[in-house]
Structures are given as C-alpha cells and as structure tokens.
Design a protein around this motif. Sequence first.
Motif, PDB file in Angstrom:
ATOM      1  N   ALA A 253      -1.919  -2.862 -13.536  1.00  0.00           N
ATOM      2  CA  ALA A 253      -1.048  -1.695 -13.450  1.00  0.00           C
ATOM      3  C   ALA A 253      -1.569  -0.595 -14.360  1.00  0.00           C
ATOM      4  O   ALA A 253      -2.600  -0.738 -15.029  1.00  0.00           O
ATOM      5  CB  ALA A 253       0.374  -2.088 -13.855  1.00  0.00           C
TER       6      ALA A 253
ATOM      7  N   PRO B 187      -0.576  -4.230  -2.581  1.00  0.00           N
ATOM      8  CA  PRO B 187       0.572  -3.678  -1.844  1.00  0.00           C
ATOM      9  C   PRO B 187       0.415  -2.208  -1.461  1.00  0.00           C
ATOM     10  O   PRO B 187       0.961  -1.776  -0.445  1.00  0.00           O
ATOM     11  CB  PRO B 187       1.730  -3.859  -2.840  1.00  0.00           C
ATOM     12  CG  PRO B 187       1.285  -4.930  -3.774  1.00  0.00           C
ATOM     13  CD  PRO B 187      -0.190  -4.754  -3.886  1.00  0.00           C
ATOM     14  N   ARG B 188      -0.292  -1.441  -2.307  1.00  0.00           N
ATOM     15  CA  ARG B 188      -0.545  -0.032  -1.971  1.00  0.00           C
ATOM     16  C   ARG B 188      -2.058   0.169  -2.027  1.00  0.00           C
ATOM     17  O   ARG B 188      -2.628   0.585  -3.034  1.00  0.00           O
ATOM     18  CB  ARG B 188       0.146   0.897  -2.964  1.00  0.00           C
ATOM     19  CG  ARG B 188      -0.038   2.375  -2.605  1.00  0.00           C
ATOM     20  CD  ARG B 188      -0.185   3.262  -3.824  1.00  0.00           C
ATOM     21  NE  ARG B 188      -1.276   2.863  -4.695  1.00  0.00           N
ATOM     22  CZ  ARG B 188      -1.984   3.717  -5.435  1.00  0.00           C
ATOM     23  NH1 ARG B 188      -1.734   5.000  -5.392  1.00  0.00           N
ATOM     24  NH2 ARG B 188      -2.935   3.281  -6.234  1.00  0.00           N
TER      25      ARG B 188
ATOM     26  N   ASN C 164       6.851  -5.804   0.182  1.00  0.00           N
ATOM     27  CA  ASN C 164       5.937  -6.455  -0.755  1.00  0.00           C
ATOM     28  C   ASN C 164       6.026  -7.975  -0.667  1.00  0.00           C
ATOM     29  O   ASN C 164       5.008  -8.672  -0.674  1.00  0.00           O
ATOM     30  CB  ASN C 164       6.217  -5.953  -2.170  1.00  0.00           C
ATOM     31  CG  ASN C 164       5.845  -4.498  -2.340  1.00  0.00           C
ATOM     32  OD1 ASN C 164       4.883  -4.010  -1.728  1.00  0.00           O
ATOM     33  ND2 ASN C 164       6.605  -3.761  -3.134  1.00  0.00           N
TER      34      ASN C 164
ATOM     35  N   THR D 186       7.469  -3.806  -6.693  1.00  0.00           N
ATOM     36  CA  THR D 186       6.390  -4.760  -6.427  1.00  0.00           C
ATOM     37  C   THR D 186       6.642  -6.086  -7.134  1.00  0.00           C
ATOM     38  O   THR D 186       6.202  -7.144  -6.662  1.00  0.00           O
ATOM     39  CB  THR D 186       5.039  -4.165  -6.870  1.00  0.00           C
ATOM     40  OG1 THR D 186       4.774  -2.993  -6.094  1.00  0.00           O
ATOM     41  CG2 THR D 186       3.894  -5.141  -6.675  1.00  0.00           C
TER      42      THR D 186
ATOM     43  N   ARG E  23      -0.989  -3.008  -8.533  1.00  0.00           N
ATOM     44  CA  ARG E  23      -0.120  -1.856  -8.210  1.00  0.00           C
ATOM     45  C   ARG E  23      -0.299  -0.825  -9.312  1.00  0.00           C
ATOM     46  O   ARG E  23       0.179  -1.005 -10.433  1.00  0.00           O
ATOM     47  CB  ARG E  23       1.340  -2.277  -8.114  1.00  0.00           C
ATOM     48  CG  ARG E  23       2.239  -1.159  -7.535  1.00  0.00           C
ATOM     49  CD  ARG E  23       2.197  -1.176  -6.017  1.00  0.00           C
ATOM     50  NE  ARG E  23       2.724   0.044  -5.407  1.00  0.00           N
ATOM     51  CZ  ARG E  23       3.499   0.067  -4.327  1.00  0.00           C
ATOM     52  NH1 ARG E  23       3.859  -1.050  -3.731  1.00  0.00           N
ATOM     53  NH2 ARG E  23       3.895   1.206  -3.807  1.00  0.00           N
ATOM     54  N   THR E  24      -0.984   0.243  -9.011  1.00  0.00           N
ATOM     55  CA  THR E  24      -1.438   1.161 -10.057  1.00  0.00           C
ATOM     56  C   THR E  24      -0.895   2.572  -9.882  1.00  0.00           C
ATOM     57  O   THR E  24      -1.496   3.526 -10.373  1.00  0.00           O
ATOM     58  CB  THR E  24      -2.973   1.200 -10.086  1.00  0.00           C
ATOM     59  OG1 THR E  24      -3.461   1.610  -8.803  1.00  0.00           O
ATOM     60  CG2 THR E  24      -3.561  -0.152 -10.443  1.00  0.00           C
ATOM     61  N   ASP E  25       0.250   2.715  -9.189  1.00  0.00           N
ATOM     62  CA  ASP E  25       0.786   4.066  -9.027  1.00  0.00           C
ATOM     63  C   ASP E  25       2.003   4.274  -9.926  1.00  0.00           C
ATOM     64  O   ASP E  25       1.878   4.188 -11.151  1.00  0.00           O
ATOM     65  CB  ASP E  25       1.070   4.391  -7.556  1.00  0.00           C
ATOM     66  CG  ASP E  25       1.766   3.272  -6.798  1.00  0.00           C
ATOM     67  OD1 ASP E  25       1.918   2.167  -7.332  1.00  0.00           O
ATOM     68  OD2 ASP E  25       2.186   3.506  -5.657  1.00  0.00           O
TER      69      ASP E  25
ATOM     70  N   ASP F 268       7.476   2.158  -8.095  1.00  0.00           N
ATOM     71  CA  ASP F 268       6.668   1.306  -7.228  1.00  0.00           C
ATOM     72  C   ASP F 268       6.425  -0.052  -7.882  1.00  0.00           C
ATOM     73  O   ASP F 268       6.429  -1.081  -7.210  1.00  0.00           O
ATOM     74  CB  ASP F 268       5.333   1.978  -6.918  1.00  0.00           C
ATOM     75  CG  ASP F 268       5.512   3.317  -6.222  1.00  0.00           C
ATOM     76  OD1 ASP F 268       6.044   3.331  -5.107  1.00  0.00           O
ATOM     77  OD2 ASP F 268       5.143   4.347  -6.811  1.00  0.00           O
ATOM     78  N   MET F 269       6.222  -0.038  -9.202  1.00  0.00           N
ATOM     79  CA  MET F 269       6.019  -1.298  -9.902  1.00  0.00           C
ATOM     80  C   MET F 269       7.289  -2.135  -9.902  1.00  0.00           C
ATOM     81  O   MET F 269       7.246  -3.351  -9.673  1.00  0.00           O
ATOM     82  CB  MET F 269       5.556  -1.036 -11.334  1.00  0.00           C
ATOM     83  CG  MET F 269       5.374  -2.310 -12.161  1.00  0.00           C
ATOM     84  SD  MET F 269       4.300  -3.543 -11.382  1.00  0.00           S
ATOM     85  CE  MET F 269       2.718  -2.704 -11.453  1.00  0.00           C
TER      86      MET F 269
END
Length: 333
Positions: A47, A89-90, A138, A27, A17-19, A23-24
């Motif tokens: 991340a 997840p994204r 998630n 997640t 999850r890298t946004d 969001d983290m």
Amino acid sequence: MTDIMKFENAQNIAVVRTDKLGDMVLTLPLVKAIKSNFPDKTVSVIAQSYCKPLLKNSDYIYKCFYIDEFDNGLKDIFRLEKFDAAFFPRPVFDEAIAGFTSGIKLRIGSAYRAYSVLFNHKVRDHRKVSQFHEAQYNVRMLESITGANYKTELIRPIIDEIEFQKIQNLLQNAQDKTKIIIHPGSGGSARDLPIEKLIAGLKAFANDNNFQFIITGIATESKICDDVHQNLQHSLNFCGQLNLDEMIALIEMSDGMIANSTGVLHIAASLSKRVIGFYPNSPHISQKRWGPYGTESIIINPPIDENTQLSDDMSKIDSERITEAVIKLFGKV
C-alpha cells in the motif's frame, strides 16, 4: 496445474492496493476472507504509507510494505519478498508488469485491461457496471479462484491508547452529548455536496445542546470547514489538526458521521458508526458500489433525471432531506 491448485499450494500471498484511503478500507475484506478461510497462509498488504494506521497490528496481516518507501516501488518489494500469489484489485500496468517479471506463480487481476495477459487468473467482473459493492468485488476475486462464497466484512482499525487519550481530552466537555462528525470535503475523491446545502440542512441544529458537532477535514479544506463552524454554534473545528491515527480515534469515540463519498466515511463504517452520506446516481460512483458498507446509514442523492449530468448534480439535493436524516438517525431536534 489449475489456478485453484496454485492457490492451494501458495503460502505467501500479497494483496496490492496502492491508491486511496477508502479503497484500502474496501480491499481489506479480501485480506480477511483469505486469512479467515485459509489460516495457514500468510497475507501481506502492499500500500501507500499513509494507510499505515489502517493496517498496523492487524490479526489478518502478516507484513505491510509501502511502495513509497522503496526507490523502485513494487519491483523492489517483489525482489525482497518472494510471493506465491498476488491479488491486484485495482490493476495498473506498472504493477501488473512487476508481478509478471518477478515470476509470481499466481497473479489475479481483471480480465478487462489491455495488459490483462500479464495476469494468469483473470477475474471477469466489470466493476463499472456496479452490480456489486466495491468490497464485494474484492472478495469475489478470491471466490473466482475457489468457486466458494465468503463473507464480506470490513476490518476494524486498531487504535493506540495515546490517540484515545488525546481525543478524550479534546472532547472532555462533550461526554454526554451525541457526537456527530461533519466532514464536508473529500480531498477531490468525490462529487461533493455544495457547502451551502450542508449548512442549510444543519441550521435547525445550530443551538441544539443535545448534539456536539465536530468538523474535520484536511488543511486545504479549511475554508469550507470554517464556513460550517461559523454556522453551527458550539461546534468544534478540528480541520487540519488531526493525523490519521487521531482521526480514527475520533471516529471511534463519536456516534456517527455526515460526509461525502470519501475515505473517512468508510473508516466510520468499519467502526460500525451511523453514517449520512451524499452520493450521485450514476452507478459507477453511486452508493451501490461505494456506499458505507455494513453499517446503519442514510444515503441522500440528487433527484433522478434522464439527463445524467442533472442526475449527478449534487446541488439538486434538497437541504431539508439532510435535516430529516439527522433527526431519523441521531434523534429529535
């Protein structure tokens, strides 16, 4: 071999999850669900490095990898660490192709992308419909493999003593007051309540010594933070002064938060703080998918209108509803 057999055989699992910050936060329930129900597996998180304060010292996380610390991002991470399964997840194309070319045996992602062929376990949830909360979506990625149901629970961040001490010093004159964080911006991640509406909703508390209002934001939000500060006598303005570790400690030491749909609101929820949140009505950006999860909260929306633009117009929110929410959630004037 079936997907559930692949998962049962997987020992080393990645969650990518890298946004954004919020969001983290949303997640991490997936990470908790995997580790709580399959304790023999190791779960690593991939991340952005600004998420470090959310991830450090967690009992549920084996390793953390930060893509901005690698020259070739996810490709380098997947070369360095051999994962048996990876959750996306994204999903974005570059990350999906990195998982595919690295030979990860089980790659879990959405069935509804042009590049979904790169995933060999496809999750058939249309998230934009917002039938579930983002945190639940998630966890449903794991449920789609095993067929079982799991709890959706946020993970509390671990706070170092040094951050506690700094915040205690900053709040030394507010120990006996109800401490409410006001976070008027969102860093561009949400549709914000106009600042004049927020100020109007809080003016009833301008001289109330029972409350200690604490204004926070990033440095580029100094103008709106200053506007709130000038209209709330005795408020504290920490805009641009706290790093994320310190912000988390401040949230932990507060009684609650007033904010738009943004990352710190979700951190407040993960710390079980009371929250007043401002949200538009369209399902994909509403509280149904992005609201504070699992904590006591009051959500304020614009009036519903047949015209979607008006229904999502945050300037249509009545400021009196903010006053009423503060009284209901935090006490009388």
